[in-house]
Design a protein around this motif. Structure first.
Motif, short mmCIF file in Angstrom:
data_model
loop_
_atom_site.label_atom_id
_atom_site.label_comp_id
_atom_site.label_asym_id
_atom_site.label_seq_id
_atom_site.Cartn_x
_atom_site.Cartn_y
_atom_site.Cartn_z
N UNK A 142 23.64 34.91 39.88
CA UNK A 142 24.58 35.18 40.97
C UNK A 142 26.00 35.08 40.40
N UNK A 143 26.82 36.09 40.68
CA UNK A 143 28.17 36.14 40.13
C UNK A 143 29.20 36.06 41.25
N UNK A 144 30.25 35.28 41.01
CA UNK A 144 31.39 35.23 41.91
C UNK A 144 32.49 36.13 41.37
N UNK A 145 32.92 37.06 42.18
CA UNK A 145 33.93 38.05 41.76
C UNK A 145 35.20 37.84 42.58
N UNK A 146 36.30 37.57 41.93
CA UNK A 146 37.57 37.32 42.61
C UNK A 146 38.58 38.33 42.09
N UNK A 147 39.09 39.19 42.98
CA UNK A 147 39.89 40.33 42.55
C UNK A 147 41.31 40.28 43.13
N UNK A 148 42.26 40.97 42.48
CA UNK A 148 43.67 40.91 42.86
C UNK A 148 44.08 42.04 43.79
N UNK A 149 45.37 42.03 44.15
CA UNK A 149 45.88 43.01 45.10
C UNK A 149 46.51 44.23 44.45
N UNK A 222 31.75 33.36 37.04
CA UNK A 222 32.90 33.80 37.83
C UNK A 222 33.70 34.78 37.00
N UNK A 223 33.95 35.94 37.56
CA UNK A 223 34.82 36.94 36.94
C UNK A 223 36.08 37.03 37.79
N UNK A 224 37.20 36.65 37.20
CA UNK A 224 38.46 36.54 37.95
C UNK A 224 39.53 37.42 37.33
N UNK A 225 40.28 38.12 38.18
CA UNK A 225 41.48 38.83 37.75
C UNK A 225 42.62 38.40 38.64
#
Length: 479
Positions: A142-149, A222-225
């Protein structure tokens, strides 16, 4: 504006009510007026979404490459059909001009999909090494993806599509500043038949929802940008569960213009690239490095070209510059412009406050500073607005030293009439991507940086590998 389910989250294949009642307004940057209210999630919502993703992983992780190729192909077909809707949504929530939204902001969704499909077709998830052991690449979990604006669909595409390609399930938290494109993407994935629980979306802020994702024991990656500051917090939250963290963070990218380059053309290209998307790109060439012998000519050229960069409404087609995304971002950009003036840099174009005729909206004057040293705040901090600094150098060695004198290392640029020289310089630059003479990094090539710009790489095979674990299986030779 199309109607989206702003009051719900997409979990386990359904639009569901949030656990709480907290909401946040989505503001149109061009008008400063609210265009939607979105539900804001909580730790409880994240837990429900992770449970759905965990259950779905049991079956989705066992799908074949051919099954995932077919699923991604269906997603592409639906995305293409709703392309214009995506452009309009991003225009209204981000403030990017409609031409930029159509030609770039929405376009990257298809480009990254094609690159993911091409990479997946080439990948072999099970090979043998030199002694005959089996080497498997398996979905990480399971991956948590957090993306920017700032490039919202770009980053969603660079995370969701490779995660699906690898056989992972996921929970996405898009930026609460530009969340509407993610809601539309959820509709696209649902229409394409993504199995329930494979993709889940919970809106919210970083402090609660982002932190809950980063800390969750059942999330494997977690993949974060986003900003370097936030990336550090994600890494700290994730450390207690020793999960994989990939980060695509900030930049302060140099552009070395060598004396052999076409100076005017190189300066125009640098300004256009820096100001595109209102300067809100992590890989923008925000530090222009020019030979001391050509420095005065370069400053004069900037002044001559200044009239070519106009501010305008996002509703109008054209290559003009729209507003920055929010009041907070407007304030930060204004603070750094004023800091440049206070530091003694020479204002060549633009400056503080709104452009004339744009009293409403978060519009910023495209701004260029000359007589800048690399120690100045405007040369070291990521402005994330249409602000460019011009720095002189004595020789190639000093140009490389100045270029590398930054805590960041995302991208770098070199302009030269001698490609061999440019290539040799590129090997000395401490950056994850180097673009020579106006070329671009192709979709599927590794996107990412050194130092405070992050770790891991997105795009193509490299992106899929980031969502994979490696397993070795040794078998008796008689098997």
């Amino acid at each position: 504006m199309i109607e989206l389910q702003t009051d719900k989250f997409y979990i386990n294949g359904h639009w569901v009510n949030p656990a709480g009642s907290k909401k946040a307004a989505v503001i149109n940057p061009a008008t400063e007026a609210p265009i939607a209210d979105i539900a804001m999630g909580s730790t409880e919502d994240v837990n429900i979404a992770v449970d759905a993703a965990k259950k779905a992983f049991e079956s989705f992780s066992q799908t074949t490459k051919e099954e995932r190729l077919a699923l991604l192909t269906r997603i592409r077909e639906v995305y293409a059909r709703r392309y214009d809707e995506m452009s309009e949504v991003i225009r209204d929530e981000l403030g990017a001009p409609i031409s930029l939204c159509h030609d770039a902001q929405s376009a990257v969704g298809l480009l990254h999909m094609d690159a993911t499909l091409a990479a997946l077709k080439l990948m072999d998830f099970e090979t043998s090494n030199h002694v005959g052991d089996t080497i498997r690449r398996e979905p990480i979990g399971v991956c948590g993806l957090i993306t920017p604006w700032n490039w919202p669909i770009n980053q969603i595409a660079l995370k969701v599509f490779p995660a699906i390609a690898a056989g992972c399930t996921m929970v996405l938290k898009p930026s609460e500043v530009t969340p509407l494109n993610a809601l539309l993407m959820a509709e696209i994935l649902d229409e394409a038949g993504v199995p329930a629980g494979v993709f889940n979306l919970v809106n919210g802020d970083g402090a609660e929802v982002g932190s809950a994702i980063s800390k969750h024991p059942d999330i494997s990656m977690v993949s974060f940008t986003g900003s370097t500051r936030a990336g550090v917090l994600v890494s700290q939250d994730a450390a207690t569960t020793v999960k994989r963290v990939t980060l695509e963070l900030g930049g302060k990218s140099p552009n070395i213009i060598l004396p052999s380059a076409d100076l005017k053309a190189a300066i125009h290209e640098n300004m256009a690239h820096c100001f595109s998307n209102s300067g809100q790109s992590c890989n923008a060439p925000t530090r222009m490095l020019v030979s001391a012998e050509q420095y005065d000519e370069a400053l004069q050229t900037v002044k001559e070209l200044s009239s070519k960069f106009e501010v305008g409404s996002p509703l109008l087609k054209g290559e003009h510059i729209g507003p920055v995304v929010s009041d907070v971002q407007f304030g930060r950009v204004q603070t750094l412009i004023k800091a440049g003036i206070e530091e003694g840099a020479t204002l060549l174009m633009g400056g503080a406050d709104r452009p004339e005729g744009f009293e409403t909206g978060y519009y910023v004057k495209p701004t260029v500073f000359g007589n800048v040293t690399n120690e100045m705040r405007i040369a070291q901090e990521e402005v994330f607005g249409p602000v460019l600094v011009v720095i002189p150098y004595k020789d190639e060695d000093e140009a490389v030293r100045i270029a590398n004198d930054t805590p960041y290392g995302l991208a770098a640029y070199v302009q030269s009439g001698d490609l061999e020289t440019a290539h040799n310089i590129s090997k000395k630059l401490r950056a994850g991507m180097v673009r020579i003479n106006g070329t671009d990094i192709a979709e599927g090539s590794p996107f990412g940086g050194y130092k405070l710009s992050g770790n891991g790489r997105e795009g193509g095979v490299y992106g899929i590998e980031d969502f994979s674990e490696m397993k070795v299986i040794s078998m008796p030779k008689s098997y």
